[in-house]
Design an enzyme around this catalytic site. Structure first.
Site, PDB file in Angstrom:
ATOM      1  N   GLY A 156       0.861  -1.191   0.000  1.00  0.00           N
ATOM      2  CA  GLY A 156       0.000   0.000   0.000  1.00  0.00           C
ATOM      3  C   GLY A 156       0.894   1.236   0.000  1.00  0.00           C
ATOM      4  O   GLY A 156       2.062   1.177  -0.383  1.00  0.00           O
ATOM      5  N   ARG A 157       0.329   2.329   0.481  1.00  0.00           N
ATOM      6  CA  ARG A 157       1.071   3.598   0.427  1.00  0.00           C
ATOM      7  C   ARG A 157       2.376   3.536   1.204  1.00  0.00           C
ATOM      8  O   ARG A 157       3.415   4.015   0.739  1.00  0.00           O
ATOM      9  CB  ARG A 157       0.195   4.732   0.985  1.00  0.00           C
ATOM     10  CG  ARG A 157      -0.931   5.126   0.056  1.00  0.00           C
ATOM     11  CD  ARG A 157      -1.974   5.942   0.783  1.00  0.00           C
ATOM     12  NE  ARG A 157      -2.768   5.058   1.647  1.00  0.00           N
ATOM     13  CZ  ARG A 157      -4.079   5.121   1.798  1.00  0.00           C
ATOM     14  NH1 ARG A 157      -4.746   6.051   1.173  1.00  0.00           N
ATOM     15  NH2 ARG A 157      -4.720   4.290   2.585  1.00  0.00           N
ATOM     16  N   ILE A 158       2.346   2.922   2.398  1.00  0.00           N
ATOM     17  CA  ILE A 158       3.565   2.897   3.212  1.00  0.00           C
ATOM     18  C   ILE A 158       4.593   1.943   2.591  1.00  0.00           C
ATOM     19  O   ILE A 158       5.783   2.247   2.517  1.00  0.00           O
ATOM     20  CB  ILE A 158       3.241   2.505   4.673  1.00  0.00           C
ATOM     21  CG1 ILE A 158       2.291   3.543   5.292  1.00  0.00           C
ATOM     22  CG2 ILE A 158       4.511   2.388   5.512  1.00  0.00           C
ATOM     23  CD1 ILE A 158       1.681   3.138   6.619  1.00  0.00           C
ATOM     24  N   ARG A 179      -1.783  -8.433  -2.029  1.00  0.00           N
ATOM     25  CA  ARG A 179      -3.011  -9.104  -2.480  1.00  0.00           C
ATOM     26  C   ARG A 179      -3.190  -8.931  -3.980  1.00  0.00           C
ATOM     27  O   ARG A 179      -3.596  -9.830  -4.681  1.00  0.00           O
ATOM     28  CB  ARG A 179      -4.225  -8.518  -1.748  1.00  0.00           C
ATOM     29  CG  ARG A 179      -4.533  -9.266  -0.470  1.00  0.00           C
ATOM     30  CD  ARG A 179      -5.709  -8.670   0.229  1.00  0.00           C
ATOM     31  NE  ARG A 179      -5.467  -7.242   0.499  1.00  0.00           N
ATOM     32  CZ  ARG A 179      -6.183  -6.503   1.337  1.00  0.00           C
ATOM     33  NH1 ARG A 179      -7.187  -7.032   1.972  1.00  0.00           N
ATOM     34  NH2 ARG A 179      -5.917  -5.237   1.552  1.00  0.00           N
ATOM     35  N   ILE A 238       6.288  -3.447  10.954  1.00  0.00           N
ATOM     36  CA  ILE A 238       5.702  -2.165  11.398  1.00  0.00           C
ATOM     37  C   ILE A 238       4.200  -2.171  11.129  1.00  0.00           C
ATOM     38  O   ILE A 238       3.572  -1.114  11.105  1.00  0.00           O
ATOM     39  CB  ILE A 238       6.354  -0.943  10.701  1.00  0.00           C
ATOM     40  CG1 ILE A 238       6.290  -1.060   9.180  1.00  0.00           C
ATOM     41  CG2 ILE A 238       7.763  -0.724  11.199  1.00  0.00           C
ATOM     42  CD1 ILE A 238       6.568   0.244   8.462  1.00  0.00           C
ATOM     43  N   ALA A 239       3.641  -3.371  10.900  1.00  0.00           N
ATOM     44  CA  ALA A 239       2.225  -3.448  10.504  1.00  0.00           C
ATOM     45  C   ALA A 239       1.337  -3.591  11.741  1.00  0.00           C
ATOM     46  O   ALA A 239       0.833  -2.605  12.270  1.00  0.00           O
ATOM     47  CB  ALA A 239       2.029  -4.590   9.530  1.00  0.00           C
ATOM     48  N   ARG A 240       1.178  -4.796  12.208  1.00  0.00           N
ATOM     49  CA  ARG A 240       0.366  -5.050  13.400  1.00  0.00           C
ATOM     50  C   ARG A 240       0.879  -6.309  14.073  1.00  0.00           C
ATOM     51  O   ARG A 240       1.344  -7.241  13.397  1.00  0.00           O
ATOM     52  CB  ARG A 240      -1.105  -5.303  13.031  1.00  0.00           C
ATOM     53  CG  ARG A 240      -1.947  -4.061  12.827  1.00  0.00           C
ATOM     54  CD  ARG A 240      -2.234  -3.324  14.134  1.00  0.00           C
ATOM     55  NE  ARG A 240      -3.067  -2.161  13.921  1.00  0.00           N
ATOM     56  CZ  ARG A 240      -2.624  -0.940  13.594  1.00  0.00           C
ATOM     57  NH1 ARG A 240      -1.333  -0.720  13.449  1.00  0.00           N
ATOM     58  NH2 ARG A 240      -3.460   0.061  13.440  1.00  0.00           N
ATOM     59  N   GLU A 269       0.149  -6.611  22.439  1.00  0.00           N
ATOM     60  CA  GLU A 269       0.800  -5.423  22.992  1.00  0.00           C
ATOM     61  C   GLU A 269      -0.178  -4.615  23.854  1.00  0.00           C
ATOM     62  O   GLU A 269      -1.383  -4.699  23.634  1.00  0.00           O
ATOM     63  CB  GLU A 269       1.358  -4.556  21.850  1.00  0.00           C
ATOM     64  CG  GLU A 269       0.301  -3.964  20.927  1.00  0.00           C
ATOM     65  CD  GLU A 269       0.904  -3.193  19.756  1.00  0.00           C
ATOM     66  OE1 GLU A 269       1.761  -3.746  19.030  1.00  0.00           O
ATOM     67  OE2 GLU A 269       0.494  -2.030  19.577  1.00  0.00           O
ATOM     68  N   HIS A 287       5.462   0.617  19.322  1.00  0.00           N
ATOM     69  CA  HIS A 287       4.423   1.049  18.366  1.00  0.00           C
ATOM     70  C   HIS A 287       4.489   2.568  18.132  1.00  0.00           C
ATOM     71  O   HIS A 287       3.534   3.298  18.422  1.00  0.00           O
ATOM     72  CB  HIS A 287       3.031   0.628  18.875  1.00  0.00           C
ATOM     73  CG  HIS A 287       2.019   0.518  17.777  1.00  0.00           C
ATOM     74  ND1 HIS A 287       1.002  -0.399  17.772  1.00  0.00           N
ATOM     75  CD2 HIS A 287       1.856   1.231  16.626  1.00  0.00           C
ATOM     76  CE1 HIS A 287       0.262  -0.250  16.680  1.00  0.00           C
ATOM     77  NE2 HIS A 287       0.778   0.739  15.959  1.00  0.00           N
ATOM     78  N   ILE A 288       5.623   3.004  17.590  1.00  0.00           N
ATOM     79  CA  ILE A 288       5.845   4.452  17.426  1.00  0.00           C
ATOM     80  C   ILE A 288       6.153   4.837  15.982  1.00  0.00           C
ATOM     81  O   ILE A 288       6.699   5.909  15.725  1.00  0.00           O
ATOM     82  CB  ILE A 288       7.012   4.948  18.332  1.00  0.00           C
ATOM     83  CG1 ILE A 288       8.317   4.154  18.058  1.00  0.00           C
ATOM     84  CG2 ILE A 288       6.628   4.897  19.793  1.00  0.00           C
ATOM     85  CD1 ILE A 288       9.563   4.778  18.673  1.00  0.00           C
TER      86      ILE A 288
HETATM   87  C1  GLV Z   1      -0.682   2.866  13.591  1.00  0.00           C
HETATM   88  O1  GLV Z   1      -0.359   1.759  13.840  1.00  0.00           O
HETATM   89  C2  GLV Z   1      -1.703   3.197  12.632  1.00  0.00           C
HETATM   90  O2  GLV Z   1      -2.417   2.296  12.176  1.00  0.00           O
HETATM   91  O3  GLV Z   1      -1.838   4.383  12.327  1.00  0.00           O
END
Ligand code: GLV
Length: 332
Positions: A156-158, A179, A238-240, A269, A287-288
């Site tokens: 996606g964008r990130i 996907r 860095i997702a979830r 978390e 989660h920063i």
């Molecule tokens: C952070 O985890 C967000 O989804 O913005």
């Protein structure tokens, strides 16, 4: 006409609360307590809108107790705290905060990759622990970043932001799995090649996870996937939390079946599995990824603007669902 009542579920910037107060009767969470579901439901009584921060579950059980609630604005791009089907069925609008955090989060993903592959926090702990007594030829020798092969799962964008940084900034060969394939022009701009998930895991020097968390994405990386990776590879999430099987990852790191990991998110978390805490070859952050002052302000403002636009009758700015019938806005 009296102002509609809303709940702001966690502490946010005072200026954003002031802006909301011009439009709404606001119940805030000045103590920034993490309310249990029953407490959240109690405080939502009589509220037509809510601003949440990603940690508050909005599901059918909660919605059944809050018939006046019309919109929940998440101050996050991810919205796996929403049961979207339940919200849509109940006529409740959900919104998130896309775009405003893309580049900041991509910066952080890249930082975590560099920190893990180049063993930055591990070597800092060594130095601070007073153990640095002499130079040594292989001291904290890590993995190359520039010119290496970067695999991105979730484009996606990130993910695209990370691809651009890798390809254009560090001369990396970028491959991705998603996907669906990106349009040719976007693939060319990101200099990214589409591959299967298994090929990506087998052939990447570094793997970055940026996919949304859905039931299908649970344990996208587990023992089988870790076994496909190279022993010199780095894994960054860095997702979830829940996208990686943290116990399987800790075992792979402990047994050096992969070299290093950088994790900003964790299963369950803010608890972090003790097996991960015991390891040196993993960089752990709370989660920063989107946490710069400017970006967090932009996220809070966008969440607030979603509430304001919705109750002005302009419609949500960044909706994540499209209920066929919205709950009546004047129900307060
Ligand atoms: C952070 O985890 C967000 O989804 O913005």
């Amino acid at each position: 006409m009296s102002k509609p009542s809303i709940l702001v579920a966690r502490a946010i910037f005072p200026k954003v609360l002031d802006k909301l107060a011009q439009h709404f009767n606001v119940e805030a969470n000045a103590d920034d307590r993490d309310w249990a579901p029953h407490e959240l439901a109690r405080r939502l009584q009589g509220k037509v809108g809510a601003l949440t921060t990603g940690g508050q579950r909005i599901d059918a059980a909660l919605l059944a107790t809050c018939p006046q609630l019309c919109i929940v604005a998440n101050m996050a791009v991810g919205y796996n705290n929403f049961d979207l089907d339940a919200m849509t069925a109940a006529g409740v609008q959900g919104t998130n905060t896309p775009d405003v955090l893309t580049e900041t989060t991509a910066d952080f993903g890249f930082s975590l990759l560099m920190a893990a592959a180049r063993r930055i926090t591990e070597s800092e702990h060594f130095l601070r622990g007073g153990r640095w007594t002499q130079w040594r030829y292989d001291m904290f020798a890590g993995a190359e970043i520039h010119g290496s092969r970067l695999g991105i799962i979730g484009m996606g964008r990130i993910g695209q932001g990370i691809a651009r940084r890798g390809a254009h900034g560090f001369g990396m060969e970028v491959q991705y799995h998603n996907r669906s394939r990106l349009p040719d022009a976007l693939e060319a701009e990101c200099k990214a090649r589409y591959v299967s998930k298994d090929e990506l895991l087998r052939t990447s020097d570094h793997v970055v996870l940026v996919l949304p968390y859905t039931p299908e994405a649970h344990h996208t990386i587990g023992a089988r996937e870790l076994a496909l990776m190279q022993p010199t590879a780095t894994l960054v999430n860095i997702a979830r939390g829940g996208i990686v099987d943290d116990v399987a990852l800790a075992a792979a790191l402990r047994e050096r079946r992969i070299a290093a990991a950088g994790l900003d998110v964790f299963e369950g978390e803010p608890r972090v599995h003790p097996d991960l805490l015991a390891l040196h070859n993993v960089v752990l952050t709370p989660h920063i990824a989107s946490a710069t002052v400017r970006t967090r302000q932009a996220m809070a403002n966008l969440a607030a603007d979603n509430l304001i636009a919705f109750f002005d009758g302009r419609g949500a700015l960044t909706p994540v669902n499209h209920p066929p019938l919205l709950r009546r806005q004047e129900s307060a």
